[in-house]
Design a protein around this motif. Structure first.
Motif, short mmCIF file in Angstrom:
data_model
loop_
_atom_site.label_atom_id
_atom_site.label_comp_id
_atom_site.label_asym_id
_atom_site.label_seq_id
_atom_site.Cartn_x
_atom_site.Cartn_y
_atom_site.Cartn_z
N ASP A 43 0.75 -1.24 -0.20
CA ASP A 43 0.02 0.06 0.02
C ASP A 43 0.84 1.33 -0.13
O ASP A 43 0.50 2.10 0.53
N TRP B 42 5.50 -7.25 -6.31
CA TRP B 42 4.49 -7.91 -5.26
C TRP B 42 4.75 -7.46 -3.86
O TRP B 42 6.04 -7.17 -3.35
N ARG C 54 2.30 -9.42 1.54
CA ARG C 54 1.05 -10.00 1.00
C ARG C 54 1.46 -11.59 0.85
O ARG C 54 2.51 -11.90 0.21
N VAL D 80 -3.26 -13.93 -10.02
CA VAL D 80 -3.09 -12.34 -10.46
C VAL D 80 -2.29 -12.19 -11.54
O VAL D 80 -2.66 -11.79 -12.65
N ALA E 54 -2.50 -2.86 -12.17
CA ALA E 54 -2.16 -2.70 -11.11
C ALA E 54 -3.23 -2.59 -10.01
O ALA E 54 -4.54 -2.50 -10.44
N ALA E 55 -2.94 -2.75 -8.80
CA ALA E 55 -4.05 -2.47 -7.82
C ALA E 55 -3.99 -1.01 -7.58
O ALA E 55 -3.14 -0.26 -7.64
N LEU E 56 -5.32 -0.53 -7.39
CA LEU E 56 -5.57 0.99 -7.58
C LEU E 56 -6.18 1.31 -6.17
O LEU E 56 -7.28 0.75 -5.87
N ALA E 57 -6.12 2.28 -5.66
CA ALA E 57 -6.32 2.53 -4.28
C ALA E 57 -6.84 3.97 -4.46
O ALA E 57 -6.36 4.82 -4.89
N ARG F 187 -6.64 7.95 -8.36
CA ARG F 187 -6.48 6.72 -7.83
C ARG F 187 -4.93 6.64 -7.79
O ARG F 187 -4.31 7.37 -8.53
N PRO G 119 -7.15 -1.75 -13.85
CA PRO G 119 -7.26 -2.25 -12.42
C PRO G 119 -7.15 -4.06 -12.45
O PRO G 119 -7.15 -4.48 -13.48
N LEU G 120 -6.34 -4.43 -11.42
CA LEU G 120 -5.98 -5.79 -11.26
C LEU G 120 -7.42 -6.56 -11.11
O LEU G 120 -8.18 -5.91 -10.73
#
Length: 128
Positions: free
Chosen positions: A6, A32, A36, A44, A59-62, A86, A125-126
């Motif tokens: 994160d 990675w 995690r 993934v 990618a993971a988007l937050a 994001r 997005p992942l």
């Protein structure tokens, strides 16, 4: 490669260079989060593999939770609406061409892998 969970995805350029040099036939580069579990790593990679290209990363988007201001000189001129913004966080899956471009553009030891995306590049997005 393991990266902090994160957090903005930035890696040691020397470590990424060494990792890419160890393998000849790389289809994707996966960054990675160290904290995690790797149990879902195969899923993934498989979910992202079809979408990854030299101008496309997955990618993971937050959500962006910090206040974002547009500033001119020393004056705040606008508070930016964060609803459409994001942050790209790990895991990040990218094409080896993108990783090598980022390394070539690196200005020091720390690399932002997304610097390898050209203008108009996309971050999807992942899956899952």
């Amino acid at each position: 490669m393991d990266v902090p969970a994160d957090a903005p995805v930035r890696v040691d350029g020397l470590a990424l260079t060494a990792a890419l040099a160890e393998v000849e036939d790389v289809h994707v580069v996966v960054l990675w989060p160290a904290a995690r579990s790797r149990a879902d790593l195969p899923a993934v990679v498989e979910g992202a593999r079809a979408s990854v290209a030299p101008e496309v990363a997955v990618a993971a988007l937050a959500p962006v939770t910090d206040a974002v201001k547009r500033v001119e000189g020393d004056r705040v001129v606008e508070t930016v609406d964060r609803s459409a913004l994001r942050r790209v966080v790990a895991p990040l899956v990218l094409h080896p061409v993108t990783a090598r471009r980022a390394l070539a553009a690196a200005d020091g030891g720390v690399v932002s892998p997304l610097d390898g995306l050209g203008s108009g590049g996309r971050v999807l997005p992942l899956p899952g």
